[in-house]
Design a protein around this motif. Structure first.
Motif, PDB file in Angstrom:
ATOM      1  N   LEU A  10     -30.463 -19.855  -6.006  1.00 19.05           N
ATOM      2  CA  LEU A  10     -31.222 -19.782  -4.721  1.00 19.05           C
ATOM      3  C   LEU A  10     -32.928 -19.993  -5.175  1.00 19.05           C
ATOM      4  CD1 LEU A  10     -29.230 -17.631  -2.461  1.00 19.05           C
ATOM      5  CD2 LEU A  10     -29.291 -20.084  -2.328  1.00 19.05           C
ATOM      6  N   ASP A  11     -33.404 -20.503  -4.308  1.00 18.32           N
ATOM      7  CA  ASP A  11     -34.991 -20.726  -4.379  1.00 18.32           C
ATOM      8  C   ASP A  11     -35.565 -19.420  -3.624  1.00 18.32           C
ATOM      9  OD1 ASP A  11     -37.504 -20.777  -4.164  1.00 18.32           O
ATOM     10  OD2 ASP A  11     -37.491 -23.097  -3.941  1.00 18.32           O
TER      11      ASP A  11
ATOM     12  N   LEU B  84     -30.927 -23.591   3.484  1.00 15.69           N
ATOM     13  CA  LEU B  84     -30.612 -23.710   2.123  1.00 15.69           C
ATOM     14  C   LEU B  84     -29.150 -23.890   1.744  1.00 15.69           C
ATOM     15  CD1 LEU B  84     -33.245 -20.778   1.015  1.00 15.69           C
ATOM     16  CD2 LEU B  84     -33.669 -23.314   1.248  1.00 15.69           C
TER      17      LEU B  84
ATOM     18  N   ARG C 145     -38.879 -19.623  -1.584  1.00 20.16           N
ATOM     19  CA  ARG C 145     -38.542 -20.377  -0.418  1.00 20.16           C
ATOM     20  C   ARG C 145     -37.931 -19.348   0.706  1.00 20.16           C
ATOM     21  NH1 ARG C 145     -35.062 -25.554   1.315  1.00 20.16           N
ATOM     22  NH2 ARG C 145     -36.164 -26.232   2.908  1.00 20.16           N
TER      23      ARG C 145
END
Length: 181
Positions: free
Chosen positions: A145-146, A167, A149
């Protein structure tokens, strides 16, 4: 009667194409696929859709039993649910079907083997991580996962559900990232 194929791999970087091609060759008119662990039925939306879609006389087809699941109870429950809908399950390798009584016995044994194999995989993984930690080479798993963000979206006023949807992850993952930051 409809032949419905189900293809599954455990991680995003694995390829489904071999399974999908084999299911097409076997005459599956509908093929659903997903990239998610087979350790349990949790998070397997495509499998849930397939089971819900089954009608009397339909055939759910997978290339190997471990594509259906790696937990004996889950596999047996899936077989039961398919039968409750008047459908049956066929595994291509080795070729076994729930059309006959012997198929039930073989699939039960194969389900137990798949579960045992999963335990062995997890044990080898744990051993490898411990060895890597001991030598100082362990840096943790690949981040999926980012995190930046997630934090940015949260600061912009988005809730966990909206972030998860944007996401393609679970709310729990979003909460975990936000708690860590």
């Amino acid at each position: 009667m409809t032949r419905i194929g189900y293809a599954r791999v455990s991680t995003l970087d694995q390829d489904l194409e071999g399974q999908v091609t084999r299911l097409k060759v076997e005459g599956c008119s509908v093929i659903r696929s997903e990239k998610v662990s087979g350790g349990s039925r949790d998070g397997r939306a495509e499998l849930a859709t397939v089971i819900e879609f089954l009608r009397p006389g339909d055939e759910l087809m997978v290339t190997r039993l471990d594509r259906l699941g790696r937990d004996t109870r889950d596999v047996l429950n899936l077989i039961h649910e398919a039968e409750q809908r008047g459908a049956y399950i066929t595994v291509l390798d080795p070729h076994v079907s729930t059309r006959g009584e012997m198929g039930h016995v073989v699939l039960t044994v194969l389900g137990m083997v798949a579960q045992m194999e999963r335990r062995f995989i997890k044990e080898r993984q744990r051993e490898g991580i411990e060895r890597a930690k001991g030598s100082g080479a362990y840096v943790g798993g690949k981040r999926r996962l980012d995190r930046n963000r997630i934090i940015t979206l949260s600061k912009a006023g988005n809730g966990a559900a909206a972030i998860a949807t944007a996401l393609g992850c679970s709310r729990m993952q979003v909460y975990r990232v936000l708690r860590e930051s």
